[in-house]
Every structure is written in C-alpha cells, then in structure tokens.
Scaffold this active site. Sequence first.
Site, PDB file in Angstrom:
ATOM      1  CE  LYS A   1       3.555 -10.606  -8.670  1.00  0.00           C
ATOM      2  NZ  LYS A   1       3.532  -9.536  -9.649  1.00  0.00           N
TER       3      LYS A   1
ATOM      4  NE  ARG B   1       7.361 -11.919 -13.288  1.00  0.00           N
ATOM      5  CZ  ARG B   1       6.410 -12.230 -14.039  1.00  0.00           C
ATOM      6  NH1 ARG B   1       5.235 -12.049 -13.554  1.00  0.00           N
ATOM      7  NH2 ARG B   1       6.756 -12.719 -15.122  1.00  0.00           N
TER       8      ARG B   1
ATOM      9  N   GLY C   1      -2.930  -6.485 -10.868  1.00  0.00           N
ATOM     10  CA  GLY C   1      -2.739  -5.625 -12.076  1.00  0.00           C
ATOM     11  C   GLY C   1      -2.525  -4.032 -11.761  1.00  0.00           C
TER      12      GLY C   1
ATOM     13  CB  CYS D   1     -32.711  -3.893  19.655  1.00  0.00           C
ATOM     14  SG  CYS D   1     -33.315  -2.506  20.414  1.00  0.00           S
TER      15      CYS D   1
ATOM     16  CG  MET E   1       1.560  -1.042  -7.909  1.00  0.00           C
ATOM     17  SD  MET E   1       2.240  -1.113  -6.427  1.00  0.00           S
ATOM     18  CE  MET E   1       2.164  -2.877  -5.949  1.00  0.00           C
TER      19      MET E   1
ATOM     20  CG  HIS F   1      -8.068  -5.892 -14.582  1.00  0.00           C
ATOM     21  ND1 HIS F   1      -8.853  -4.659 -14.649  1.00  0.00           N
ATOM     22  CD2 HIS F   1      -7.342  -5.368 -13.443  1.00  0.00           C
ATOM     23  CE1 HIS F   1      -8.892  -3.861 -13.615  1.00  0.00           C
ATOM     24  NE2 HIS F   1      -7.789  -4.268 -13.074  1.00  0.00           N
TER      25      HIS F   1
ATOM     26  CB  SER G   1     -32.976  -4.152  24.303  1.00  0.00           C
ATOM     27  OG  SER G   1     -32.532  -4.230  23.093  1.00  0.00           O
TER      28      SER G   1
ATOM     29  NE  ARG H   1      -2.483 -13.305  -7.946  1.00  0.00           N
ATOM     30  CZ  ARG H   1      -2.509 -12.425  -8.642  1.00  0.00           C
ATOM     31  NH1 ARG H   1      -1.942 -11.325  -8.315  1.00  0.00           N
ATOM     32  NH2 ARG H   1      -3.099 -12.408  -9.747  1.00  0.00           N
TER      33      ARG H   1
ATOM     34  CE1 TYR I   1     -31.576  -9.249  22.295  1.00  0.00           C
ATOM     35  CE2 TYR I   1     -31.626 -10.057  24.371  1.00  0.00           C
ATOM     36  CZ  TYR I   1     -32.204  -9.250  23.416  1.00  0.00           C
ATOM     37  OH  TYR I   1     -33.165  -8.278  24.012  1.00  0.00           O
TER      38      TYR I   1
END
Length: 909
Positions: free
Chosen positions: A33, A103, A112, A865, A114, A470, A797, A347, A885
């Site tokens: 903030k 704030r 919300g 896998c 704090m 909120h 695999s 923000r 893969y």
Amino acid sequence: MSKKWVYRFTELDQVEEYVGGSWDDVRGLLGGKGANLAEMVRIGVPVPDGFVITTEACNEYLSLGEKLPEGLWEELTTSLNEIEAATGKTFGDPKNPLLLSCRSGAKFSMPGMMDTVLNIGMNDATVAGLIERTGDPRVAYDLYRRLIQMFGSVVMHIPDEKFEEVITRTRKQAGVKTDTELTAEHWMAVTEEFKNIFRFHTHHHFPTEPYAQLQMATEAVFMSWNGKRAVDYRNAAGIPHDLGTAVAIVTMVYGNLGDDSGTGVALTRSGTTGERRIEGDYLTNAQGEDVVAGIRKTKDLSELKKEMPEVHAEFERVAMSLENHYREMQDVEFTIEKGKLWMLQTRDGKRTSQAAVRIAVDMVEEGIITKEEALMRVTPEMLDFFFHPQFDPQSIKKAIQDNKLLAKGLNVSPGAAVGIVALDADLAEIWGKEDGKKVIMVRPETRPDDVHGMLAAQGIVTSRGGRTSHAALVARQFGTPAVVGVDDMDIDLTRRQITVGDMVIKEGECISVDGTTGQIFLGEITTKEPDIKDEWLLKLLSWSDEFRTLGVWANSDYPVDASRAREYGAEGIGLCRTEHMFMESERLPFVQKMILAEMDVQRSEAIKSLLPYQREDFAGLFRVMDGLPVVIRLIDPPLHEFLPDHVSLVRELSDLKIQLQHAPNLDAIDDLLKQVRTKEKVLSRVEVLREDNPMLGLRGVRLGIHFPELPQMQVRAIFEAACLVTREGVDVRPEVMIPLTSHVNELKIQRESLEKVARQVMEEMGVKIAYKFGTMIEIPRAALTADKLAEYAEFFSFGTNDLTQTTYGISRDDAESGFLIEYMVHGILPDNPFETIDAEGVGELMRIAVEKGRATNPNIKLGICGEHGGEAKSIALCHKLGLNYVSCSPYRVPLARLAAARAAIVAGH
Ligand code: PEP
Ligand code: MG
C-alpha cells in the site's frame, strides 16, 4: 548509520536508493500500500499527503518486545510537521485540525487482515474547531464517533457490535432507515455513548491527545501483524511470517461532506469474468469503511456517471492510467471530497481464475504484456478451476420448476458448491475440518476473523456486501464459490435459521450455491463435467505449447479417458494400468480362477479367457490415440488384491460353520457344506499367497517372472490388437512397460520372454508394428543401476509414487492417514513428498538415472507417470532434469502444459 524508519510519499527516490532499486524490495520496506501510494504521487495521481513507517520499524518494534524503535517518533514528528506546513493545517489544532488515517499494509496484500484507524486527531476541542470551520456539526460528530468506534474496536478490542447496536437503536428511535438521515444531535449523542462504552470496556477515558491516539493506533497496527486472523491468512496464502507490516499515515479526505462527496472501490476490469470494464461500488456522502463493510447498500459505479459526470470521467482516466502504469488490473479505493477526486489506494486486483486467464490473454492482445508474462501470471493451480464440476443445467432447470430456487445474489466467485448451512465460522470449521462434512458458510457479512470458517467451507453466502466486500475478495482468492448481497435472505443468528419469503432453512440443512450465476437452491443439485472450451483458456494453452519443451502425456486406462486426455492436449498415453481392467465384474471371476488354479491347464484356460477382453481394451486405446504412443504397463499389483480379504474370509467361514450347527434339514446342511468347502479352498490359497508386506512382495516384474503366462497373454493381446487396428488404417505405437524392476536380469529375462511373443504374433498376423519395450524406475536400485537397465530398455518412466515410498521407506496409505500429517504440521517435511517430488532425495535418484540411462543409450526416452507428473513444482523439476515428457491424469493435462511452459520460461529456454 542508524536506520531511517519513516519516509514521506515524496521520498521514493531515497527508498529506492536504500533498498537497491528493486520494486520488490521497495514493497518489502514500505508495504504494498505504502509503495503504491508513493508511486502514485510520483506519476501525478491525486493522493492525499502522507508518509510510511517501514516494515523494518514493525519488526524492530516486535523484536524489542513491543517498544518503539529509537528515533522513530522524532522522524514521524518531522514528517508530520512538513505535512502541516504543506496543508496549512495542524495536528490537534482546535481551529484548523489536521486529521490522519493510520493504515496497515504488508508486502503482500492481505485484504482486511490487519487494522486501520481513521480520523485520528479528533477530540472535544477539534470537533468544535471543525464545526466552526465547516459549519457542519453533523459531519464533525460523525467523524468523531467513527474515531472512537474504530479506535475502540481496533486498538482496544472492544467488540464492534457494542457500537453498532447504539447506531441501530438511534436509527430506530429516530424512525429512519439510513445513517445519512441521522442529524447532528443524533451523532453528538452517539459520540457521548461511544465514550461511555469505551470507558466501560477499558476503564480509561478515550484518549484525547492526538499524538497519543496516533502512537496507540500505530502500535496496534504493528501488533495486528501477529493477530490470529493475520497468522491464519498467511498460513493459508503461504506468506512468510517474518515480513512485518508497514503503516501508512495519510491525511484524511472526506467523502461524507454532502452529496458532492462520496467514497468507493473499483477494479479496472471485472474481477469475476475478466471483461474489460471498470467495475465498482460507491456510496455518496459516506466515509471509507462504509463501502467495504457492506453495512450500507452500495451503488454501482455506473450511477456516478449520472451523479457526477466530470468526476466519473476523471476517475476512469486515473484508474486506467494506473492500470497502464502497473500493466496489471488494479483494485483502487477513492474518495470524492466536495467534487475533488482523491485516490487512496491501488493494488493488483484479486480475481477469479477465469478472470485471471482472460485478463492475461487480453493484455497480450492489447499489447500491454508479452506472452511469457501472461503465462507467468496464471498459476497452474488457477487452471484447476476450469476442471471443477459445474451444476448440471438439467438439474438446475428441474430445481427451478420444483420451486427450489431460494434467492439470487451477486455472483462473485464462480463454481458449484453443495453443503449444509453453517451460520458461523467456528461451526463451519468444526463441521468442515473435523467432521469432514461439506459446508456452506452463510453470514450477514464476513469479517477478517471469519477466514478460518471460510477456508473450511465449500461455498460462501452473505446477505449483504458488494463485489468488493470482504467475503467476495477472500472467496476469489481461494477459489471458493461465493454469492454475496443476497438481499432477500434474512439470517436469524439466534434461532439459527435463514428465512427467504415464507421458506425457512434451518442450520444443518443442505443448499446448493452457484457462484457462476449467483443462484442459491434448496437441497442438492447434481454437478457435471466442466466445459473447457473457454476461448481465452484455449489461447493461453496454445501459447504454453509454444514455450514448453516437455511433452505432456496422460495416464489413461480406458478409451473414454484417453479421448478426454487427447481433447485436453495429451500427446500420448504414458501409463495404462492394465490391472484396473481385471477388476471389472465380468473379468474378475476369470482372474480369480487363474489365481486359484491348482493345475497349469486350469490356469492357462483362465488366462486364455481374459485374452479377448484385453485385446478389445487395447484396440480401443490404440484407435483413440491414432498416431500417438501408448505405454501399456504389464500387471503390477500383488495377487491378493484380486482375492477376498483374509480376515473377512475367516469370519465368513466361522459364520457358515455356526449356521451349519443349527441347520434345520439335510438340504440346508448340504448347501452349507458346499459353501464351506468353496470358502476353505479360497482361504487356503489366500493363505499360501499371503505376504507380510505385499507391496514389497510378489508384484511387478517379479510376478511376471513367477507367472510368465500372465504377461505373455497381455503382450499377445497388445500385439494382436495392434495388428488388427493397423489393418483398419490406424497408426499404432505400443510401448510395453515392465514395472518395479530392481535388477537388470529381471528386465532382461522378462523382455526376452515377452518380445518373443510379440514377434510371434506379428508373424502370425503378417503385420509389422513399430514398438518399444521399457521399464519403470520405482526402486532406488533401478535408478542407481540405470546404465545397465538402459541396455534393455528403449524408455524409462519414473514411477514416483513407488519411488517415493521405496526411497523414504514409507507406505503412502499408512503415512497419509497417520504420521505424515504430524510431519507437515510440525514442518518436519516441507512438502508432502507424495504430492511434490522430494527434490533432494527422489529427485537426486532421478538425476542419476537420467545421466546413467542416457550414457548407455543416448536415445532413451524418459518420462514420469507417478501422480507428481501433474503437479507444478514437480513438473519444473522434470524440466530441469531434462525428461522428455510428463504423464498425468487427463484433467491435469492443461495444468501440466502451462506448468511445463512456465518451467521453460523460468529456465530461460
Ligand atoms: C508409480 O509408482 O508412480 C506408478 C505410476 O505406479 P502405481 O501408482 O500404479 O504403483
Ligand atoms: Mg508403481
């Protein structure tokens, strides 16, 4: 040099110099903030003057045992004096008072969680001065009572209800509906009552000295960092606990100075769908907290265009300039004071997964960000949303016909949720977490200390609040379906019930919540497969494919799974667990016959009967996967899994014997004896096959070697199917996978025996198939001797489920329902190793196997896998290890495509 604890908004250059220039570090010091306020000042956005007390000051304060660091107060006073000089107002001056807000603001947004205190500096003297200056006693007393209320609840922890009750009573007595209709006398009386409440609860007078107010508020914000709700939130959101919060001290501007004033919050794009339009709520003649608290019914921002067209136009211009500056959707707070716009906060906006995808894609197309940035902004977990069930439209239609539609509210967080109503957070947590029930938390509104209940709930409903309330913010953040602002719903917390019109729903009754449409239904609505044809999602996934180097395959046993996997973008089947087919009711009798057979001929007969089934299974898979590889794993589990459980058999047998003793006639005896004999036969075989540790016993390749006819039948079925389907014109690429190998000789023997069958079938059928043989790496010894195994394998695999069990020496089922939870709670293990590959241990074995395997056979194909193949962190590890893969459940294929792309981007290739 001693640290500087306080920075003016105009001192951003100094902050950057101190932290070394990185914006992340600026946020770390000033909080999100504070950093954004300073940044807004720098780019010329109208922001009220102010300064920030750093997170370092907060941490120092907490580590000194709640004592202000030396020098902080002097620095603060200097900054305050500068602001006084700039504004011409003085803090505590009865004639022309400067008022401040205090704030909280941490590095990462914790909406919300704090505390904030507004109107600091109000007291009996300044209230009089303010009245004299503005000529408006109503506003002055409204500001004063707000300070006592917020200071009382935030700093002194007096329950806010105590204050709200007074306002509700005053409204009732005055015969008015809204706060704005209350007069100066009302607020004056309320202020006096608030002072009494304050004294009653704290045994002190309300502190009238402005600097004392400021100090206590600042310390309360520091301490709120360690408050329960902040700690809970950080735990849930994975935010470190040692960051601390900054405190932004900002001069007050007023949205409650009449009808040319107001206050609101907005998102620069829709937080629900991601559409490109500013979305917000505001209130005329109101102060900050009124909008987010959801106490008064807010107006849609489009109304502002009619009420104050010029301010609306300026607001849109400023909001979009902020979005352009940050190159990200913004969540802004603003106040209009007598026709002048002030921005109080900006923000990055919280959003649903659907909105996150759309915003990222749109921003690329609008030329704001690159494709790589878009891919990095959507986390793989967000894609999970698209694969969550939605309500079945038919079922919805029926519910509406049956009058089950209870109410409609704002659709703030999409998805379908069904559960029983819990009317408070504690109960939601107990029912949801401890009793494992599905719960919908229903509240008039939510507050930060409700978060534990919201996390335990499947869905959230509130009767008040808007899109930025909120409840909406938290629900979106955690992907929980939510509907807010359900005006028609009356929640009676005393009688523990909800009333909508003449319908009454008791706590504990089931409701269904559609966060996508905002509808709430009585009873359970059935859910259905999700639709993944979202235009933006498909685009994002196609970009993922441009960047990823890892292939993404799927674990599928049946043609339906395989075709879903293909639809989601799978490029092969990485694991078909053939034993799943044996479990089907038609086949299980043959499997049991095969296991129970006393003579070889009986066994061969039973195995032969299974062949046509398996051939059809494989043919189906090959058809669906036309042109793509299909890895078929030969039988793996220990045989006892196909037989009745030993304990139940013994119990059933003893029951039968008791029945035998009381049999009424000879026929019954005959029948019971037959049953006893059959059961005894099964039991004796089960006893022969019984092992103390079956998962470390006769399974995988060991079973194949012990009962060679079984894998031979499977290979015959694979190749017969492959030849038949090839004749249909399908491009077939079977890869036969041998499980649980630990020594090269196992692989050698098994492969030789099976490849002979393969060749024989191809010769019989006169068709040549391009095939591969390979093995799973599931045992540390296999990984350590991968160079030898690679001589007999065209592919490996990694079966990381078993490899994790065998590396840790932990049985997954026992651990996950037992001690592993304890390990996670106490942080003994950082992650559940069955969810995220343990990079140091299992990952190291994989690294060795990759290196040794490729040393012998440079062309060997390497995949994974185990379930980890669909988990983002593990996929990043596979990318780093250079696998070819990953293979995962069909539903996770899209997530894996994105995760693989992100891994490639992070690694720089
Ligand atoms: C594994 O062990 O990772 C694996 C894929 O095999 P299964 O889960 O069937 O044991
Ligand atoms: Mg396994």
